[in-house]
Write a protein that holds these residues in place. Structure first.
Motif, PDB file in Angstrom:
ATOM      1  N   VAL A  24       0.835  -1.203   0.000  1.00 53.58           N
ATOM      2  CA  VAL A  24       0.000   0.000   0.000  1.00 53.58           C
ATOM      3  C   VAL A  24       0.870   1.253   0.000  1.00 53.58           C
ATOM      4  CG1 VAL A  24      -1.641   1.329   1.401  1.00 53.58           C
ATOM      5  CG2 VAL A  24      -1.981  -1.116   1.074  1.00 53.58           C
ATOM      6  N   ILE A  25       1.925   1.255   0.784  1.00 53.15           N
ATOM      7  CA  ILE A  25       2.812   2.411   0.855  1.00 53.15           C
ATOM      8  C   ILE A  25       3.515   2.640  -0.478  1.00 53.15           C
ATOM      9  CG2 ILE A  25       4.955   3.254   1.900  1.00 53.15           C
ATOM     10  CD1 ILE A  25       3.956   1.959   4.523  1.00 53.15           C
ATOM     11  N   VAL A  26       3.976   1.578  -1.107  1.00 55.46           N
ATOM     12  CA  VAL A  26       4.667   1.705  -2.394  1.00 55.46           C
ATOM     13  C   VAL A  26       3.718   2.235  -3.458  1.00 55.46           C
ATOM     14  CG1 VAL A  26       5.722   0.371  -4.261  1.00 55.46           C
ATOM     15  CG2 VAL A  26       6.445   0.013  -1.908  1.00 55.46           C
ATOM     16  N   ARG A  27       2.482   1.760  -3.475  1.00 56.99           N
ATOM     17  CA  ARG A  27       1.521   2.265  -4.464  1.00 56.99           C
ATOM     18  C   ARG A  27       1.249   3.742  -4.268  1.00 56.99           C
ATOM     19  NH1 ARG A  27      -3.249  -2.245  -5.123  1.00 56.99           N
ATOM     20  NH2 ARG A  27      -1.983  -3.782  -6.208  1.00 56.99           N
ATOM     21  N   ALA A  28       1.078   4.159  -3.025  1.00 53.54           N
ATOM     22  CA  ALA A  28       0.823   5.580  -2.751  1.00 53.54           C
ATOM     23  C   ALA A  28       2.016   6.429  -3.182  1.00 53.54           C
ATOM     24  CB  ALA A  28       0.522   5.781  -1.268  1.00 53.54           C
ATOM     25  N   GLU A  29       3.193   5.933  -2.938  1.00 51.02           N
ATOM     26  CA  GLU A  29       4.405   6.668  -3.319  1.00 51.02           C
ATOM     27  C   GLU A  29       4.506   6.788  -4.841  1.00 51.02           C
ATOM     28  OE1 GLU A  29       7.958   8.762  -2.595  1.00 51.02           O
ATOM     29  OE2 GLU A  29       6.316   8.180  -1.281  1.00 51.02           O
ATOM     30  N   ARG A  30       4.162   5.741  -5.547  1.00 53.63           N
ATOM     31  CA  ARG A  30       4.200   5.805  -7.022  1.00 53.63           C
ATOM     32  C   ARG A  30       3.195   6.804  -7.543  1.00 53.63           C
ATOM     33  NH1 ARG A  30       4.584  -0.563  -8.659  1.00 53.63           N
ATOM     34  NH2 ARG A  30       6.754  -0.839  -8.066  1.00 53.63           N
ATOM     35  N   ARG A  31       1.992   6.820  -6.953  1.00 64.53           N
ATOM     36  CA  ARG A  31       0.992   7.788  -7.381  1.00 64.53           C
ATOM     37  C   ARG A  31       1.467   9.210  -7.113  1.00 64.53           C
ATOM     38  NH1 ARG A  31      -3.700   5.288  -4.520  1.00 64.53           N
ATOM     39  NH2 ARG A  31      -3.853   3.379  -5.673  1.00 64.53           N
ATOM     40  N   ARG A  32       2.088   9.415  -5.960  1.00 67.10           N
ATOM     41  CA  ARG A  32       2.557  10.744  -5.601  1.00 67.10           C
ATOM     42  C   ARG A  32       3.649  11.208  -6.558  1.00 67.10           C
ATOM     43  NH1 ARG A  32       6.504  13.225  -3.104  1.00 67.10           N
ATOM     44  NH2 ARG A  32       7.652  11.342  -2.609  1.00 67.10           N
ATOM     45  N   ARG A  33       4.531  10.329  -6.930  1.00 67.01           N
ATOM     46  CA  ARG A  33       5.636  10.689  -7.821  1.00 67.01           C
ATOM     47  C   ARG A  33       5.214  10.793  -9.281  1.00 67.01           C
ATOM     48  NH1 ARG A  33      11.170   7.918  -5.760  1.00 67.01           N
ATOM     49  NH2 ARG A  33      11.009   8.626  -3.620  1.00 67.01           N
ATOM     50  N   ALA A  34       4.001  10.396  -9.603  1.00 66.13           N
ATOM     51  CA  ALA A  34       3.539  10.432 -10.985  1.00 66.13           C
ATOM     52  C   ALA A  34       3.233  11.859 -11.437  1.00 66.13           C
ATOM     53  CB  ALA A  34       2.299   9.559 -11.160  1.00 66.13           C
ATOM     54  N   TYR A  35       3.072  12.790 -10.482  1.00 66.79           N
ATOM     55  CA  TYR A  35       2.794  14.175 -10.845  1.00 66.79           C
ATOM     56  C   TYR A  35       4.068  14.871 -11.309  1.00 66.79           C
ATOM     57  CZ  TYR A  35      -1.599  13.616  -8.326  1.00 66.79           C
ATOM     58  OH  TYR A  35      -2.813  13.189  -7.903  1.00 66.79           O
ATOM     59  N   THR A  36       3.906  15.743 -12.276  1.00 65.05           N
ATOM     60  CA  THR A  36       5.037  16.558 -12.706  1.00 65.05           C
ATOM     61  C   THR A  36       5.163  17.736 -11.740  1.00 65.05           C
ATOM     62  OG1 THR A  36       3.704  17.954 -14.144  1.00 65.05           O
ATOM     63  CG2 THR A  36       4.635  15.941 -15.130  1.00 65.05           C
ATOM     64  N   PRO A  37       6.318  18.351 -11.679  1.00 66.99           N
ATOM     65  CA  PRO A  37       6.465  19.520 -10.792  1.00 66.99           C
ATOM     66  C   PRO A  37       5.473  20.639 -11.111  1.00 66.99           C
ATOM     67  CG  PRO A  37       8.605  18.736 -11.473  1.00 66.99           C
ATOM     68  CD  PRO A  37       7.592  17.949 -12.247  1.00 66.99           C
TER      69      PRO A  37
END
Length: 61
Positions: A24-37
């Motif tokens: 669950v933590i890894v999925r949330a982190e991937r979603r968070r990093r999917a945004y561009t600056p």
């Protein structure tokens, strides 16, 4: 002998729980990093404008 079996089951269940939490933590982190600056900046600016707009509206009442 039965007592040992219960400890094995509890240990296995806790291991599965820890592994599931990691997933669950890894999925949330991937979603968070999917945004561009730029997307992050736009979202933060929109949230800030909404917060300051709500604050000034409540202060003027």
């Amino acid at each position: 002998m039965k007592r040992w079996k219960w400890w094995k089951i509890i240990g296995l269940a806790s291991f599965v729980g820890v592994a599931a939490t990691g997933v669950v933590i890894v999925r949330a982190e991937r979603r968070r990093r999917a945004y561009t600056p730029e997307e992050i900046r736009d979202r933060l600016r929109a949230r800030h404008a909404e917060a300051t707009g709500a604050r000034s509206a409540s202060a003027s009442e």
